[in-house]
Design a protein around this motif. Sequence first.
Motif, PDB file in Angstrom:
ATOM      1  N   GLN A  89       0.839  -1.204   0.000  1.00  0.00           N
ATOM      2  CA  GLN A  89       0.000   0.000   0.000  1.00  0.00           C
ATOM      3  C   GLN A  89       0.870   1.250   0.000  1.00  0.00           C
ATOM      4  O   GLN A  89       0.593   2.214  -0.716  1.00  0.00           O
ATOM      5  CB  GLN A  89      -0.922   0.015   1.221  1.00  0.00           C
ATOM      6  CG  GLN A  89      -2.061  -0.955   1.132  1.00  0.00           C
ATOM      7  CD  GLN A  89      -2.867  -1.013   2.426  1.00  0.00           C
ATOM      8  OE1 GLN A  89      -2.387  -0.648   3.494  1.00  0.00           O
ATOM      9  NE2 GLN A  89      -4.089  -1.500   2.326  1.00  0.00           N
ATOM     10  N   PHE A  90       1.930   1.240   0.807  1.00  0.00           N
ATOM     11  CA  PHE A  90       2.849   2.371   0.862  1.00  0.00           C
ATOM     12  C   PHE A  90       3.483   2.599  -0.507  1.00  0.00           C
ATOM     13  O   PHE A  90       3.543   3.734  -0.994  1.00  0.00           O
ATOM     14  CB  PHE A  90       3.936   2.121   1.917  1.00  0.00           C
ATOM     15  CG  PHE A  90       5.067   3.096   1.841  1.00  0.00           C
ATOM     16  CD1 PHE A  90       4.928   4.376   2.350  1.00  0.00           C
ATOM     17  CD2 PHE A  90       6.270   2.738   1.252  1.00  0.00           C
ATOM     18  CE1 PHE A  90       5.978   5.284   2.265  1.00  0.00           C
ATOM     19  CE2 PHE A  90       7.313   3.637   1.162  1.00  0.00           C
ATOM     20  CZ  PHE A  90       7.170   4.915   1.672  1.00  0.00           C
ATOM     21  N   MET A  91       3.949   1.520  -1.138  1.00  0.00           N
ATOM     22  CA  MET A  91       4.595   1.653  -2.437  1.00  0.00           C
ATOM     23  C   MET A  91       3.614   2.165  -3.496  1.00  0.00           C
ATOM     24  O   MET A  91       3.977   3.013  -4.304  1.00  0.00           O
ATOM     25  CB  MET A  91       5.173   0.302  -2.879  1.00  0.00           C
ATOM     26  CG  MET A  91       6.301  -0.202  -2.012  1.00  0.00           C
ATOM     27  SD  MET A  91       7.728   0.879  -2.015  1.00  0.00           S
ATOM     28  CE  MET A  91       8.359   0.545  -3.633  1.00  0.00           C
ATOM     29  N   ARG A  92       2.380   1.689  -3.473  1.00  0.00           N
ATOM     30  CA  ARG A  92       1.373   2.179  -4.432  1.00  0.00           C
ATOM     31  C   ARG A  92       1.130   3.679  -4.235  1.00  0.00           C
ATOM     32  O   ARG A  92       1.043   4.430  -5.208  1.00  0.00           O
ATOM     33  CB  ARG A  92       0.068   1.405  -4.287  1.00  0.00           C
ATOM     34  CG  ARG A  92       0.093   0.053  -4.925  1.00  0.00           C
ATOM     35  CD  ARG A  92      -1.287  -0.603  -4.909  1.00  0.00           C
ATOM     36  NE  ARG A  92      -1.227  -1.899  -5.552  1.00  0.00           N
ATOM     37  CZ  ARG A  92      -1.190  -3.053  -4.900  1.00  0.00           C
ATOM     38  NH1 ARG A  92      -1.247  -3.068  -3.584  1.00  0.00           N
ATOM     39  NH2 ARG A  92      -1.109  -4.186  -5.556  1.00  0.00           N
ATOM     40  N   ALA A  93       1.012   4.104  -2.980  1.00  0.00           N
ATOM     41  CA  ALA A  93       0.795   5.528  -2.684  1.00  0.00           C
ATOM     42  C   ALA A  93       1.991   6.354  -3.150  1.00  0.00           C
ATOM     43  O   ALA A  93       1.826   7.436  -3.722  1.00  0.00           O
ATOM     44  CB  ALA A  93       0.544   5.729  -1.193  1.00  0.00           C
ATOM     45  N   LEU A  94       3.178   5.850  -2.920  1.00  0.00           N
ATOM     46  CA  LEU A  94       4.395   6.547  -3.344  1.00  0.00           C
ATOM     47  C   LEU A  94       4.422   6.701  -4.860  1.00  0.00           C
ATOM     48  O   LEU A  94       4.712   7.776  -5.383  1.00  0.00           O
ATOM     49  CB  LEU A  94       5.632   5.771  -2.869  1.00  0.00           C
ATOM     50  CG  LEU A  94       6.963   6.387  -3.243  1.00  0.00           C
ATOM     51  CD1 LEU A  94       7.297   7.491  -2.252  1.00  0.00           C
ATOM     52  CD2 LEU A  94       8.048   5.341  -3.250  1.00  0.00           C
TER      53      LEU A  94
ATOM     54  N   ASN B 127       7.971  15.887  -6.443  1.00  0.00           N
ATOM     55  CA  ASN B 127       8.449  14.582  -6.010  1.00  0.00           C
ATOM     56  C   ASN B 127       8.679  13.714  -7.239  1.00  0.00           C
ATOM     57  O   ASN B 127       7.782  13.562  -8.065  1.00  0.00           O
ATOM     58  CB  ASN B 127       7.426  13.913  -5.084  1.00  0.00           C
ATOM     59  CG  ASN B 127       7.245  14.696  -3.804  1.00  0.00           C
ATOM     60  OD1 ASN B 127       8.200  15.205  -3.250  1.00  0.00           O
ATOM     61  ND2 ASN B 127       6.018  14.801  -3.353  1.00  0.00           N
ATOM     62  N   ILE B 128       9.879  13.157  -7.329  1.00  0.00           N
ATOM     63  CA  ILE B 128      10.211  12.330  -8.480  1.00  0.00           C
ATOM     64  C   ILE B 128      10.730  10.971  -8.012  1.00  0.00           C
ATOM     65  O   ILE B 128      11.126  10.795  -6.865  1.00  0.00           O
ATOM     66  CB  ILE B 128      11.272  13.000  -9.391  1.00  0.00           C
ATOM     67  CG1 ILE B 128      12.581  13.237  -8.626  1.00  0.00           C
ATOM     68  CG2 ILE B 128      10.731  14.284  -9.993  1.00  0.00           C
ATOM     69  CD1 ILE B 128      13.735  13.686  -9.506  1.00  0.00           C
TER      70      ILE B 128
ATOM     71  N   LYS C  66       5.470  -2.080 -11.041  1.00  0.00           N
ATOM     72  CA  LYS C  66       6.073  -1.264 -12.093  1.00  0.00           C
ATOM     73  C   LYS C  66       5.151  -1.083 -13.291  1.00  0.00           C
ATOM     74  O   LYS C  66       5.334  -0.189 -14.081  1.00  0.00           O
ATOM     75  CB  LYS C  66       7.407  -1.862 -12.537  1.00  0.00           C
ATOM     76  CG  LYS C  66       8.460  -1.720 -11.444  1.00  0.00           C
ATOM     77  CD  LYS C  66       9.796  -2.266 -11.883  1.00  0.00           C
ATOM     78  CE  LYS C  66      10.799  -2.088 -10.753  1.00  0.00           C
ATOM     79  NZ  LYS C  66      12.070  -2.712 -11.060  1.00  0.00           N
ATOM     80  N   GLU C  67       4.166  -1.960 -13.411  1.00  0.00           N
ATOM     81  CA  GLU C  67       3.209  -1.855 -14.512  1.00  0.00           C
ATOM     82  C   GLU C  67       1.809  -1.893 -13.944  1.00  0.00           C
ATOM     83  O   GLU C  67       1.597  -2.387 -12.833  1.00  0.00           O
ATOM     84  CB  GLU C  67       3.424  -3.001 -15.498  1.00  0.00           C
ATOM     85  CG  GLU C  67       4.778  -2.924 -16.168  1.00  0.00           C
ATOM     86  CD  GLU C  67       4.946  -3.957 -17.251  1.00  0.00           C
ATOM     87  OE1 GLU C  67       3.920  -4.449 -17.757  1.00  0.00           O
ATOM     88  OE2 GLU C  67       6.086  -4.267 -17.583  1.00  0.00           O
ATOM     89  N   PRO C  68       0.829  -1.380 -14.659  1.00  0.00           N
ATOM     90  CA  PRO C  68      -0.547  -1.399 -14.144  1.00  0.00           C
ATOM     91  C   PRO C  68      -1.019  -2.818 -13.872  1.00  0.00           C
ATOM     92  O   PRO C  68      -0.655  -3.757 -14.583  1.00  0.00           O
ATOM     93  CB  PRO C  68      -1.374  -0.778 -15.278  1.00  0.00           C
ATOM     94  CG  PRO C  68      -0.396  -0.115 -16.172  1.00  0.00           C
ATOM     95  CD  PRO C  68       0.942  -0.778 -15.975  1.00  0.00           C
TER      96      PRO C  68
ATOM     97  N   LYS D  82       2.036   9.377  -6.121  1.00  0.00           N
ATOM     98  CA  LYS D  82       2.340  10.762  -5.749  1.00  0.00           C
ATOM     99  C   LYS D  82       3.697  11.240  -6.252  1.00  0.00           C
ATOM    100  O   LYS D  82       4.173  12.287  -5.823  1.00  0.00           O
ATOM    101  CB  LYS D  82       2.267  10.907  -4.232  1.00  0.00           C
ATOM    102  CG  LYS D  82       0.865  10.668  -3.708  1.00  0.00           C
ATOM    103  CD  LYS D  82       0.795  10.734  -2.220  1.00  0.00           C
ATOM    104  CE  LYS D  82      -0.633  10.425  -1.772  1.00  0.00           C
ATOM    105  NZ  LYS D  82      -0.775  10.404  -0.351  1.00  0.00           N
ATOM    106  N   THR D  83       4.322  10.468  -7.143  1.00  0.00           N
ATOM    107  CA  THR D  83       5.617  10.872  -7.677  1.00  0.00           C
ATOM    108  C   THR D  83       5.601  10.773  -9.197  1.00  0.00           C
ATOM    109  O   THR D  83       4.837  10.027  -9.784  1.00  0.00           O
ATOM    110  CB  THR D  83       6.755   9.977  -7.130  1.00  0.00           C
ATOM    111  OG1 THR D  83       6.462   8.611  -7.425  1.00  0.00           O
ATOM    112  CG2 THR D  83       6.929  10.159  -5.632  1.00  0.00           C
ATOM    113  N   GLU D  84       6.483  11.537  -9.802  1.00  0.00           N
ATOM    114  CA  GLU D  84       6.638  11.509 -11.253  1.00  0.00           C
ATOM    115  C   GLU D  84       7.809  10.596 -11.592  1.00  0.00           C
ATOM    116  O   GLU D  84       8.904  10.752 -11.055  1.00  0.00           O
ATOM    117  CB  GLU D  84       6.914  12.917 -11.781  1.00  0.00           C
ATOM    118  CG  GLU D  84       7.150  12.977 -13.269  1.00  0.00           C
ATOM    119  CD  GLU D  84       7.579  14.365 -13.727  1.00  0.00           C
ATOM    120  OE1 GLU D  84       8.220  14.446 -14.784  1.00  0.00           O
ATOM    121  OE2 GLU D  84       7.280  15.355 -13.029  1.00  0.00           O
ATOM    122  N   ASN D  85       7.596   9.663 -12.504  1.00  0.00           N
ATOM    123  CA  ASN D  85       8.661   8.756 -12.909  1.00  0.00           C
ATOM    124  C   ASN D  85       9.505   9.427 -13.989  1.00  0.00           C
ATOM    125  O   ASN D  85       9.024   9.680 -15.091  1.00  0.00           O
ATOM    126  CB  ASN D  85       8.078   7.444 -13.430  1.00  0.00           C
ATOM    127  CG  ASN D  85       9.155   6.419 -13.737  1.00  0.00           C
ATOM    128  OD1 ASN D  85      10.346   6.655 -13.530  1.00  0.00           O
ATOM    129  ND2 ASN D  85       8.734   5.282 -14.236  1.00  0.00           N
TER     130      ASN D  85
END
Length: 149
Positions: A83-88, A115-116, A145-147, A91-94
């Motif tokens: 959940q933390f990783m999904r939220a991160l 945030n990147i 990493k992918e949907p 909220k960040t630009e790749n």
Amino acid sequence: MKVLDLKCSHEHRFEGWFASTEEFESQLSRKLVACPVCSTTDVSRVPSAPRLNLSSARGEAPQQSAQAQAAPEPQALQARAMQFMRALIEKTENVGDRFAEEARRIHYNEAPARNIRGVTTPEETHALLEEGIDVMPLPVPDALKEPLQ
């Protein structure tokens, strides 16, 4: 549909849904079953049993031991981490492999602050830290990493 309890060689536990036990075995032999946390294909089935909620049938409230209340289950910790990783990620630009370059541009006010996330080598990470640019290496599981399908 068969729901199987699985674990990887790193002890991450997860569920897998398969059309049949034979289909699970087929996918496992072709290395198509991977851990959603670490992406290893070294996966095995763990014993599972149907859950019988007998205490509620008798009108009793289920009781947990003090130890069970104090320490969260490994599956709960894995779920929180995901959940933390999904939220991160949301909220960040790749910026991909341009991470070090873009982090410097932001730090030196040459690009808008935001945030990147991206990819960089350990040497580039060390150089950024020496320049006073805050970065935090964080491996992202391949499953995120992918949907999701």
